[in-house]
Design an enzyme around this catalytic site. Structure first.
Site, PDB file in Angstrom:
ATOM      1  N   HIS A  14       0.841  -1.189   0.000  1.00  0.00           N
ATOM      2  CA  HIS A  14       0.000   0.000   0.000  1.00  0.00           C
ATOM      3  C   HIS A  14       0.878   1.241   0.000  1.00  0.00           C
ATOM      4  O   HIS A  14       2.085   1.170   0.219  1.00  0.00           O
ATOM      5  CB  HIS A  14      -1.004   0.010   1.175  1.00  0.00           C
ATOM      6  CG  HIS A  14      -0.418   0.213   2.533  1.00  0.00           C
ATOM      7  ND1 HIS A  14      -1.189   0.365   3.672  1.00  0.00           N
ATOM      8  CD2 HIS A  14       0.872   0.307   2.956  1.00  0.00           C
ATOM      9  CE1 HIS A  14      -0.416   0.530   4.718  1.00  0.00           C
ATOM     10  NE2 HIS A  14       0.840   0.493   4.325  1.00  0.00           N
ATOM     11  N   CYS A  33       5.777   5.890   4.708  1.00  0.00           N
ATOM     12  CA  CYS A  33       4.574   5.183   4.235  1.00  0.00           C
ATOM     13  C   CYS A  33       4.003   5.820   2.971  1.00  0.00           C
ATOM     14  O   CYS A  33       3.119   5.253   2.336  1.00  0.00           O
ATOM     15  CB  CYS A  33       3.516   5.159   5.334  1.00  0.00           C
ATOM     16  SG  CYS A  33       4.034   4.204   6.745  1.00  0.00           S
ATOM     17  N   HIS A  39       4.859   0.190  -0.449  1.00  0.00           N
ATOM     18  CA  HIS A  39       5.705  -0.674   0.378  1.00  0.00           C
ATOM     19  C   HIS A  39       4.816  -1.802   0.879  1.00  0.00           C
ATOM     20  O   HIS A  39       3.593  -1.720   0.794  1.00  0.00           O
ATOM     21  CB  HIS A  39       6.321   0.112   1.543  1.00  0.00           C
ATOM     22  CG  HIS A  39       5.290   0.649   2.497  1.00  0.00           C
ATOM     23  ND1 HIS A  39       4.614   1.826   2.270  1.00  0.00           N
ATOM     24  CD2 HIS A  39       4.778   0.134   3.644  1.00  0.00           C
ATOM     25  CE1 HIS A  39       3.746   2.026   3.257  1.00  0.00           C
ATOM     26  NE2 HIS A  39       3.812   1.015   4.104  1.00  0.00           N
TER      27      HIS A  39
HETATM   28 NI    NI Z   1       2.500   0.675   5.564  1.00  0.00          NI
END
Ligand code: NI
Length: 146
Positions: A14, A33, A39
């Protein structure tokens, strides 16, 4: 009341970002993120069903049946997928662990007909998990194609 839990792992990619925010803000909020190409995580999903044992079987819900429901409804759709782009029921949703459990709940609550869905716990790492007990929550839907 008895609580019965099934644990199942899946792997998925995601990217956490909000398409309505600037790149700079997305970097500040989501940091690593927000990596452009995503990742991955090895998720652990725990589904808990509450109920009283059926006098005929002694089961709240047959765990083989519960496993089949979880695999058919969730795992087969998210395992080895990119959660931002590949999963119809997650379209437009920021795929945080929080939003995933709410989305999973909406699907599973009607499919579990023996006992009642009681809790969804989702580990995103070994040391981090979220839990959801089904209280109504609205999740915003964004246009990720922007
Ligand atoms: Ni993540």
């Amino acid at each position: 009341m008895i609580y019965v839990t099934k644990k199942i792992e899946f792997s998925a990619a995601h990217r956490l970002f909000n398409p309505e925010l600037t790149d700079k803000l997305n970097d500040e909020i989501f940091d690593k993120c927000n990596n452009y190409n995503g990742h991955g995580h090895n998720y652990l999903l725990e589904i808990t069903v509450a109920g009283n044992p059926n006098p005929k079987t002694g089961y709240v819900i047959d765990l083989k049946k519960l496993k089949k429901i979880i695999i058919n409804e969730i795992i087969s759709k998210v395992d080895h997928k990119h959660l931002n782009y590949d999963v119809d029921f997650l379209r437009g949703i920021i795929p945080s662990a929080e939003n995933l459990v709410v989305s999973f709940w909406k699907i599973l609550e009607n499919k579990i007909t023996e006992g009642n869905l009681y809790k969804i716990r989702l580990y995103e790492t070994q040391n981090s998990y979220v839990e959801y007990f089904g209280a109504p929550i609205d999740i915003p839907v964004y246009d990720f194609s922007k």
